[in-house]
Scaffold this motif. Structure first.
Motif, mmCIF file in Angstrom:
data_model
loop_
_atom_site.group_PDB
_atom_site.id
_atom_site.type_symbol
_atom_site.label_atom_id
_atom_site.label_comp_id
_atom_site.label_asym_id
_atom_site.label_seq_id
_atom_site.Cartn_x
_atom_site.Cartn_y
_atom_site.Cartn_z
ATOM 1 N N ILE A 54 -9.252 8.029 16.612
ATOM 2 C CA ILE A 54 -8.624 9.324 17.538
ATOM 3 C C ILE A 54 -9.009 10.719 17.199
ATOM 4 O O ILE A 54 -9.220 11.704 17.664
ATOM 5 C CB ILE A 54 -6.739 8.775 18.299
ATOM 6 N N GLY A 55 -8.645 10.305 15.603
ATOM 7 C CA GLY A 55 -8.525 11.807 14.957
ATOM 8 C C GLY A 55 -10.223 12.473 15.145
ATOM 9 O O GLY A 55 -10.311 13.619 15.710
ATOM 10 N N ASP A 56 -10.809 10.944 15.046
ATOM 11 C CA ASP A 56 -12.238 11.317 15.108
ATOM 12 C C ASP A 56 -13.131 11.806 16.753
ATOM 13 O O ASP A 56 -13.382 12.716 16.900
ATOM 14 C CB ASP A 56 -12.866 9.929 14.682
ATOM 15 N N LEU A 57 -11.935 10.681 17.639
ATOM 16 C CA LEU A 57 -12.768 11.201 18.732
ATOM 17 C C LEU A 57 -11.703 12.986 19.367
ATOM 18 O O LEU A 57 -12.451 13.359 20.050
ATOM 19 C CB LEU A 57 -12.374 10.342 19.907
ATOM 20 N N THR A 58 -11.092 13.287 18.647
ATOM 21 C CA THR A 58 -10.370 14.702 18.943
ATOM 22 C C THR A 58 -11.109 15.087 18.360
ATOM 23 O O THR A 58 -11.560 16.321 19.025
ATOM 24 C CB THR A 58 -8.991 14.976 18.626
ATOM 25 N N LYS A 59 -11.954 15.051 16.890
ATOM 26 C CA LYS A 59 -12.750 15.985 16.683
ATOM 27 C C LYS A 59 -13.781 16.131 17.378
ATOM 28 O O LYS A 59 -14.665 17.251 18.057
ATOM 29 C CB LYS A 59 -13.183 15.718 14.753
ATOM 30 N N GLN A 60 -14.618 14.628 17.648
ATOM 31 C CA GLN A 60 -15.738 15.451 18.197
ATOM 32 C C GLN A 60 -15.985 16.052 19.594
ATOM 33 O O GLN A 60 -16.662 16.286 20.131
ATOM 34 C CB GLN A 60 -16.348 13.839 19.147
ATOM 35 N N LEU A 61 -14.301 15.547 20.982
ATOM 36 C CA LEU A 61 -13.939 15.966 21.702
ATOM 37 C C LEU A 61 -14.211 17.930 21.258
ATOM 38 O O LEU A 61 -14.473 18.592 21.960
ATOM 39 C CB LEU A 61 -12.358 16.030 22.566
ATOM 40 N N GLY A 62 -13.491 18.585 20.317
ATOM 41 C CA GLY A 62 -13.770 19.559 20.101
ATOM 42 C C GLY A 62 -15.011 20.138 19.787
ATOM 43 O O GLY A 62 -15.877 20.929 20.381
ATOM 44 N N THR A 63 -15.831 19.145 19.338
ATOM 45 C CA THR A 63 -16.625 19.404 19.205
ATOM 46 C C THR A 63 -18.061 19.456 20.685
ATOM 47 O O THR A 63 -18.617 20.556 20.782
ATOM 48 C CB THR A 63 -18.339 18.595 18.248
ATOM 49 N N GLU A 67 -19.632 22.760 22.641
ATOM 50 C CA GLU A 67 -21.345 22.807 23.099
ATOM 51 C C GLU A 67 -21.112 22.988 24.609
ATOM 52 O O GLU A 67 -22.011 23.642 24.310
ATOM 53 C CB GLU A 67 -21.625 21.728 23.035
ATOM 54 N N LEU A 68 -20.439 22.538 25.396
ATOM 55 C CA LEU A 68 -20.019 22.783 26.635
ATOM 56 C C LEU A 68 -19.379 24.205 26.687
ATOM 57 O O LEU A 68 -20.305 25.224 27.856
ATOM 58 C CB LEU A 68 -19.506 22.565 27.548
ATOM 59 N N GLY A 69 -19.104 24.575 26.287
ATOM 60 C CA GLY A 69 -18.575 26.375 26.691
ATOM 61 C C GLY A 69 -20.247 27.438 26.282
ATOM 62 O O GLY A 69 -20.226 27.931 27.193
ATOM 63 N N THR A 70 -20.545 26.792 24.960
ATOM 64 C CA THR A 70 -22.094 27.429 24.729
ATOM 65 C C THR A 70 -23.507 26.814 26.339
ATOM 66 O O THR A 70 -23.679 27.791 27.154
ATOM 67 C CB THR A 70 -22.981 27.183 23.267
ATOM 68 N N VAL A 71 -23.900 26.180 26.615
ATOM 69 C CA VAL A 71 -23.939 25.450 27.960
ATOM 70 C C VAL A 71 -23.916 26.061 29.564
ATOM 71 O O VAL A 71 -24.812 26.547 29.796
ATOM 72 C CB VAL A 71 -24.392 24.205 28.355
ATOM 73 N N ARG A 72 -22.000 26.536 29.179
ATOM 74 C CA ARG A 72 -22.115 27.635 30.779
ATOM 75 C C ARG A 72 -21.964 28.711 30.146
ATOM 76 O O ARG A 72 -22.763 28.892 31.229
ATOM 77 C CB ARG A 72 -20.452 27.304 30.655
ATOM 78 N N ALA A 73 -21.838 29.218 29.598
ATOM 79 C CA ALA A 73 -22.744 30.587 28.787
ATOM 80 C C ALA A 73 -23.930 30.990 29.357
ATOM 81 O O ALA A 73 -24.508 31.795 30.095
ATOM 82 C CB ALA A 73 -22.004 31.163 27.975
ATOM 83 N N GLU A 74 -24.413 30.391 28.412
ATOM 84 C CA GLU A 74 -25.755 29.482 28.606
ATOM 85 C C GLU A 74 -26.410 29.980 30.220
ATOM 86 O O GLU A 74 -27.230 31.032 30.360
ATOM 87 C CB GLU A 74 -27.124 28.722 27.360
ATOM 88 N N LEU A 75 -25.913 29.315 31.104
ATOM 89 C CA LEU A 75 -26.310 29.099 32.457
ATOM 90 C C LEU A 75 -25.677 29.903 32.957
ATOM 91 O O LEU A 75 -26.536 30.441 33.879
ATOM 92 C CB LEU A 75 -25.636 27.636 32.446
#
Length: 124
Positions: A54-63, A67-75
């Protein structure tokens, strides 16, 4: 440990009578406590890897969220640039169409036979 002392007391009291009951009661409680300890240890051994996952998945979710925020800004930036280019294209198209018609009218007024200017707007 307390149980050996109970054995001595029980043998002094009368063997299997009251002493046997006391040893049996405490022995049963000990067995229950041992079983509870085994169950607790087993549960913890199962829970710990899940907590790590769960800790690993939480870190991955944050990453991924970053990335999604970056993609949305670029879009959003690309959409804005596309909208600005389309507005400029429409403005140039309108000006060019007007100029073409004026030039065709001037040529006709000067006696030159010219066809109507072709449409500049093409279907997307």
């Amino acid at each position: 440990m307390i149980l050996p002392h109970f054995a001595e007391i029980a043998s002094g009291i009368g063997g299997t009578g009251v002493g046997g009951l006391i040893i049996g009661a405490f022995g049963h409680r000990k067995a229950k406590a041992d079983a509870a300890a085994v169950l607790t240890a087993t549960a913890m051994s199962l829970v710990e890897p899940l907590k790590e996952e769960i800790g690993d998945l939480t870190k991955q979710l944050g990453t991924v969220r970053g990335e999604l925020g970056t993609v949305r800004a670029e879009l959003s930036a690309h959409k804005g640039a596309t909208e600005r280019r389309e507005a400029a294209r429409q403005q140039a198209l309108s000006a060019h169409t007007e100029w073409d018609t004026q030039m065709a009218d001037r040529l006709r007024a000067a006696g030159v036979d010219v066809p109507e200017p072709p449409p500049l707007d093409v279907a997307s």
